[in-house]
Design an enzyme around this catalytic site. Structure first.
Site, PDB file in Angstrom:
ATOM      1  N   PRO A 101       8.200  -3.262 -25.261  1.00 20.24           N
ATOM      2  CA  PRO A 101       8.800  -4.566 -24.364  1.00 20.24           C
ATOM      3  C   PRO A 101       8.970  -4.075 -22.539  1.00 20.24           C
ATOM      4  CG  PRO A 101       9.370  -5.746 -26.805  1.00 20.24           C
ATOM      5  CD  PRO A 101       9.124  -4.106 -26.190  1.00 20.24           C
ATOM      6  N   CYS A 102       7.738  -4.197 -21.562  1.00 13.03           N
ATOM      7  CA  CYS A 102       8.051  -4.125 -20.534  1.00 13.03           C
ATOM      8  C   CYS A 102       8.500  -5.626 -19.717  1.00 13.03           C
ATOM      9  CB  CYS A 102       6.454  -4.151 -20.011  1.00 13.03           C
ATOM     10  SG  CYS A 102       5.088  -5.708 -20.083  1.00 13.03           S
ATOM     11  N   GLN A 103       9.262  -6.111 -20.782  1.00  6.75           N
ATOM     12  CA  GLN A 103       9.076  -7.357 -19.624  1.00  6.75           C
ATOM     13  C   GLN A 103      10.191  -6.807 -18.513  1.00  6.75           C
ATOM     14  OE1 GLN A 103       8.965  -7.600 -22.119  1.00  6.75           O
ATOM     15  NE2 GLN A 103       7.863  -9.678 -23.355  1.00  6.75           N
ATOM     16  N   ASN A 141      10.974  -4.489 -17.338  1.00  7.39           N
ATOM     17  CA  ASN A 141      10.117  -3.211 -15.916  1.00  7.39           C
ATOM     18  C   ASN A 141       9.245  -3.831 -15.000  1.00  7.39           C
ATOM     19  OD1 ASN A 141      11.670  -1.491 -17.403  1.00  7.39           O
ATOM     20  ND2 ASN A 141       9.808  -1.233 -18.957  1.00  7.39           N
TER      21      ASN A 141
END
Length: 322
Positions: A83-85, A87
């Protein structure tokens, strides 16, 4: 595609709807096991990869679990688009302190337990700068502590045959050959400013008529009407296609007689390089468009990872024959 007795196979973590898996499948690397916590996305995996063993919770999966279903560590590629949230430049940028992006610790744990041959990671380029780069340094340090050499590169989907601006950080790791990750990501026959040998440069697009939304011409969806759209779509996001989505980040298609409209789920699938209707069903049941938009906004551009997989196979075969 069942695993070959002598070939590489994939373990896909945070698999989503299988974008990385499909890219590797097209290159000839099957997915033996996949981990995905979202039930709707996991249902898409069940429909599209019926031979893959599916697990739900990354925080609970162990190397023993994977080995028990046929994973052979020395022939395994572990891939993850975690998950990239935490970053993303569009979020609070808590980095690895965000419980979603912080799932990296469980990726590192599984790598330590399984000790696979290869590792492929994907995230947003914001990982390079979040917390002044300290979080990316943590990721690299975790890999180094395991004895894995790594290399990284930011790749844009529009360089791989899809009209879609989607820049993503790709990280490749390998046990035993410090040059292997570099050779996967940097082709010797490519220099800056030159087109990829398999993807000719995009031809110049014709000028759009006054009042249109962009400069590239294509066939219309309704009644053969002319459709005008930008040469490249904005990066798809996972807001589920609702009206609260930032309009500056949405690609609209303008049709002369009907006005602007959003991209359809089918068009989003094509922008990401999926076959038509890839997300139409989950566990053999039809899915709402809202779910499909969210899944497609969270996935990867398939051609990017087909290229990664083919490069990885080429480098791996060099190591085997050396």
């Amino acid at each position: 595609m069942p695993a070959r007795a002598d070939g590489l196979h994939l373990v896909s973590l945070c698999a989503g709807i299988g974008g990385i898996d499909l890219g590797f499948h097209r290159a000839g690397i099957p997915t033996v096991a996949a981990v995905e916590i979202d039930p709707a996305a996991r249902g898409v995996l069940a429909d599209r990869f019926p031979e893959t063993v599916l697990f739900e919770d990354l925080t609970k999966v162990t190397a023993d679990d994977l080995i028990s279903v046929g994973v052979v560590p020395e022939r395994t590629v572990v891939a993850v688009g975690w998950p990239c949230q935490g970053n993303s430049s569009r979020g609070r940028r808590q980095g690895l302190d965000d419980p979603r992006s912080g799932l990296w610790m469980h990726v590192a744990r599984l790598l330590a337990e399984l000790h696979p041959r290869w590792f492929v990671g994907e995230n947003v380029p914001g990982l390079l700068s979040v917390n002044d780069g300290r979080d990316f340094a943590t990721v690299l340090a975790d890999l180094a502590e395991l004895g894995m050499d790594s290399a990284w590169r930011v790749l844009d989907a529009r360089g791989f045959g899809v009209p879609h601006r989607r820049r993503r950080l790709v990280l490749v790791g390998h046990f035993g050959d410090r040059t292997a990750p570099v050779r996967v990501l940097l082709e010797p026959d490519r220099v800056p400013g030159h087109p990829h040998p398999h993807h000719p440069p995009t031809p110049a697009t014709p000028a759009a008529p006054a009042g249109s939304a962009g400069a590239s011409r294509g066939g219309g969806e309704r009644g053969g009407l002319t459709t005008w759209a930008p040469a490249y779509s904005h990066s798809l996001v996972s807001h589920g296609g609702n009206d609260k989505q930032d309009p500056s980040m949405v690609t609209y298609v303008v049709q002369p007689d009907t006005g602007p409209r959003r991209l359809t789920p089918l068009e989003c699938e094509r922008l990401q390089g999926f076959p038509d209707d890839w997300t139409a069903t989950s566990n053999a049941r039809g899915q709402a468009d809202k779910l499909r938009y969210a899944q497609l906004g969270n996935t990867v551009a398939v051609p990017v990872f087909e290229w990664i997989a083919r490069r990885l196979l080429a480098v791996d075969s060099e190591a085997v024959t050396a």
